[in-house]
Design a protein around this motif. Sequence first.
Motif, PDB file in Angstrom:
ATOM      1  N   ARG A 399       0.851  -1.190   0.000  1.00 16.78           N
ATOM      2  CA  ARG A 399       0.000   0.000   0.000  1.00 16.78           C
ATOM      3  C   ARG A 399       0.887   1.241   0.000  1.00 16.78           C
ATOM      4  O   ARG A 399       2.042   1.191   0.431  1.00 16.78           O
ATOM      5  N   ASP A 401       1.354   4.962   1.441  1.00 17.89           N
ATOM      6  CA  ASP A 401       0.834   5.793   2.543  1.00 17.89           C
ATOM      7  C   ASP A 401       0.619   7.234   2.087  1.00 17.89           C
ATOM      8  O   ASP A 401       0.844   7.587   0.920  1.00 17.89           O
ATOM      9  N   GLU A 402       0.174   8.065   3.024  1.00 19.22           N
ATOM     10  CA  GLU A 402      -0.189   9.443   2.669  1.00 19.22           C
ATOM     11  C   GLU A 402       0.998  10.264   2.183  1.00 19.22           C
ATOM     12  O   GLU A 402       0.819  11.299   1.517  1.00 19.22           O
ATOM     13  N   ASN A 403       2.217   9.821   2.485  1.00 15.46           N
ATOM     14  CA  ASN A 403       3.414  10.530   2.014  1.00 15.46           C
ATOM     15  C   ASN A 403       3.946   9.964   0.703  1.00 15.46           C
ATOM     16  O   ASN A 403       4.987  10.406   0.209  1.00 15.46           O
ATOM     17  N   LEU A 407       4.703   0.726   1.319  1.00 15.66           N
ATOM     18  CA  LEU A 407       4.708  -0.137   2.499  1.00 15.66           C
ATOM     19  C   LEU A 407       4.416  -1.566   2.051  1.00 15.66           C
ATOM     20  O   LEU A 407       3.604  -1.790   1.156  1.00 15.66           O
ATOM     21  N   ASP A 429       6.160  -1.307  11.298  1.00 14.69           N
ATOM     22  CA  ASP A 429       5.244  -0.683  12.251  1.00 14.69           C
ATOM     23  C   ASP A 429       4.416  -1.729  12.997  1.00 14.69           C
ATOM     24  O   ASP A 429       4.534  -2.943  12.750  1.00 14.69           O
ATOM     25  N   TRP A 433       3.623  -3.636   8.781  1.00 12.73           N
ATOM     26  CA  TRP A 433       3.999  -3.078   7.482  1.00 12.73           C
ATOM     27  C   TRP A 433       5.454  -2.618   7.501  1.00 12.73           C
ATOM     28  O   TRP A 433       5.861  -1.879   8.388  1.00 12.73           O
ATOM     29  N   HIS A 435       8.325  -0.352   6.019  1.00 15.56           N
ATOM     30  CA  HIS A 435       8.434   0.931   5.321  1.00 15.56           C
ATOM     31  C   HIS A 435       9.700   0.911   4.464  1.00 15.56           C
ATOM     32  O   HIS A 435      10.812   0.908   4.989  1.00 15.56           O
TER      33      HIS A 435
END
Length: 590
Positions: A399, A401-403, A407, A429, A433, A435
């Motif tokens: 997926r 992420d917002e940045n 992930l 995390d 997930w 990073h």
Amino acid sequence: MGGSVKRIFDLLSFYEESFRPKDDVLAGKIDGKWVKYSLAEYRDMADNISHGLLKLGLVKGDRVATISANCPEWNFVDMGILQAGAVHVPVYPTISEADYRYILQHSEVKYVFVGGPELMRKIQHVFDGISTIQGIYTFKASTDAPHFSELVQLGKQQENRQDLEAIKSSIKPHDLATLIYTSGTTGSPKGVMLSHDNLLSNVDAVKHIFPVDETCRALSYLPLCHVYERMNIYTYHFLGVSVYYAESMGTIADNIREISPEILTTVPRLLEKVYDKIVAKGLRLKGIKRQLFFWALHLGQAYEVGARQGWWYNLNLYIANKLIFSKWREALGGKMRVMVSGGAALQPRLCRVFTAAKIPVLEGYGLTETSPVISVNTLEKGGMKAGSVGKVLGNVSVRIDENGEILVKGPNVMLGYFKDEALTRQVIDSGGWFHTGDIGVLEESGHLIITGRIKEIFKTSMGKYISPALIENKFKESPFIDGIMVIGENQKFAAALIVPNFEHLRSWCRVKEIDYTNDAEMISSKLIINRMRKEVEYYNKYFGDFEQIKKFELTDHEWNVNTGELTANLKLKRANILEKYTVKINKIYQ
């Protein structure tokens, strides 16, 4: 992975049960001749190494290091270590003395296997003072350490053969199999902990992608100490493919002609070199032959994988394949079914032109921490898209992420970093997930596109963010540019350090009847600088004003591992380059 393959060493019994006997399961070249090994010889060597290590007092969980170029002995020792329940710590034979010392001390290795006498002489003093090391063996005869055949002989003398079977039975799929220290571009190497299941889950996910079987041969030249090639070798074992190890980077072309492999796993840098040599040959042609060559090349560069390009284009491509691209295939042994590229971004035009020439290139993406593959292009319908790193593997979840960071979650994600729980928690995390540190986009088609790396993206003093890798990859399409690093953090504009393609430069000078003295002198020539400026101006058109290269400086040698500009897996060591070329950078921004 299912079936009988639960631990990495199970691949050997699976191979024996699944494929007919042959004499070249593994092959390496010694004194100009290919030395081949059957599966029976492979298993016998691995078993005796296991017995020998156990006789020396090795216990489950102990660490054993290998420091060697690719060779069948590496595989014998790899399986021998894993069968004994120990942890394999493969180390690049080209790293710095400080990194050797750090890795061997940090991992607390008990035994070390070294390639040969030259490497032994180079690093022998590093072993002094590392108290955990109890023994050192070499694959090639050396006066400084016993040959690994002595360990094999010790193993043969073991009367109680049941001890090994009991240990093998006690090894679980989630047990730690290997510690792989990332070469890293900054700081100390990190010890990535990978289990048997981590690596085998990746084999399971990619095995259907390779269009090869037990009748095929693979040429291997990428370092086995890197997880990418190591996982590929395990996949070849699962598919029954014979593995031949190239003698060196310099002999790959000769070795390909000798064995006619059906598959090659590679990095973009080698494909760039192959392409540049092909183009250089084309430039030496005259008249109609030259016109035909570049007509075919432009056709290939316009190829769109899976797209309908019309009967006229297809007819032209058919003719180009008969007249021109057939010679490319011959140069690659005549049987190459696929080349798989990873480790860095591949220029989309290389994917297009080689695939048009019926030598498809499948680009993939992954990290050491993900065992390594996350996504890869395939030969399936809709599976390949130039400029992407393919679709995400079936047993892996991704997926964004917002940045914009990629992930990853799945059975391929590492157990963690050795002796560093805090760093592990930073990258994995609470939801499991991992990073990646890479920025990307997942398209509707399911293809993943990498747009940059978080740590590499920088901001100019004008407040504009720049992703250097995207710019560098485009500029390397120029036949005049061998390497490039974009700079400009906290500066008013983006600039670059450029490594000329000296071979192409010499050819260009011959055509223009310019005397070529030496590389160092030629990069100061106004004619050369002006020609390079034309290239920069051309490729700048592909980027917005703030991304364009406003100034550049040329370097007088090709960047490589030995001179410190590239990591062992051929990525830019940006911090090293910035430090090394401080004078040139200051000249740009003064």
